[in-house]
Design an enzyme around this catalytic site. Structure first.
Site, PDB file in Angstrom:
ATOM      1  N   CYS A   1      38.187  33.989  33.209  1.00  0.00           N
ATOM      2  CA  CYS A   1      39.299  34.928  32.269  1.00  0.00           C
ATOM      3  C   CYS A   1      38.106  35.314  30.967  1.00  0.00           C
ATOM      4  O   CYS A   1      37.501  34.158  30.510  1.00  0.00           O
ATOM      5  CB  CYS A   1      40.038  34.029  31.530  1.00  0.00           C
ATOM      6  SG  CYS A   1      41.062  34.520  30.223  1.00  0.00           S
TER       7      CYS A   1
ATOM      8  N   CYS B   1      39.403  33.385  27.502  1.00  0.00           N
ATOM      9  CA  CYS B   1      39.248  31.995  27.005  1.00  0.00           C
ATOM     10  C   CYS B   1      38.149  31.225  28.043  1.00  0.00           C
ATOM     11  O   CYS B   1      37.845  30.132  27.667  1.00  0.00           O
ATOM     12  CB  CYS B   1      40.537  31.316  27.296  1.00  0.00           C
ATOM     13  SG  CYS B   1      41.281  31.020  28.669  1.00  0.00           S
TER      14      CYS B   1
ATOM     15  N   CYS C   1      40.303  36.450  44.670  1.00  0.00           N
ATOM     16  CA  CYS C   1      41.035  35.355  45.443  1.00  0.00           C
ATOM     17  C   CYS C   1      41.056  34.219  44.135  1.00  0.00           C
ATOM     18  O   CYS C   1      40.194  33.641  43.872  1.00  0.00           O
ATOM     19  CB  CYS C   1      39.820  34.812  46.621  1.00  0.00           C
ATOM     20  SG  CYS C   1      40.615  33.354  47.352  1.00  0.00           S
TER      21      CYS C   1
HETATM   22 FE    FE Z   1      42.268  33.023  29.437  1.00  0.00          FE
END
Ligand code: FE
Length: 157
Positions: free
Chosen positions: A123, A126, A146
């Site tokens: 991500c 974060c 995936c």
């Molecule tokens: Fe995140």
């Protein structure tokens, strides 16, 4: 004075841009900044996947066989990552997507954890480990993201 005003406008612009990509709900802990913090708010499996880069067993996650319309968000920060519109059945046993949501970002880096190079996906907001991306996906991108179900929260449309 003019410089200060211009700087303020630029900061405001980027703040609004960042906010527009970050939905308010589904945030586990907006102040979490360490692994210890995350351990308190995530399930053991969510922690193992997103903080330690582990992989859930194929065909065991809650989203690999989910065919509902909606949005898949980061389980830690709520950032919109993948849409059901780009989800497809790869046969791998993990949720598979051929693209990221337009306007959202994931960070990519190479890992050699299982003896050969793979591209890890995190991500971008974060830093949660999500899974890997491979170049054997369908058109139009040819990519296969995936992703571990444990790294995602699904919001039905
Ligand atoms: Fe995140």
């Amino acid at each position: 004075m003019k410089t200060i005003l211009n700087s303020s406008i630029i900061v405001l612009f980027f703040s609004l841009t960042a906010c527009s990509q970050t939905p308010a709900p589904a945030v586990k802990n907006p102040t979490a900044s360490s692994k210890e913090d995350w351990k308190k708010v995530l399930t053991p499996e969510q922690y193992a996947v997103t903080c330690e880069g582990s992989t859930e067993r194929a065909f065991t996650g809650k989203y690999w066989n989910n065919h509902e319309d909606g949005m898949y968000k980061c389980v830690r920060c709520g950032y919109q990552l993948f849409s059901s519109e780009t989800k497809y059945d790869s046969g791998s046993g993990w949720p598979s997507f051929y693209d990221v949501v337009p306007g959202s970002k994931v960070s990519k880096s190479t890992d050699n954890e299982i003896g050969y190079p793979r591209t890890e996906v995190k991500c971008a907001k974060c830093g949660a480990h999500l899974g890997h991306v491979f170049e054997d996906g369908p058109n139009p991108t040819g990519l296969r993201y995936c992703i571990n179900s444990a790294a995602l929260d699904f919001e039905k449309k």
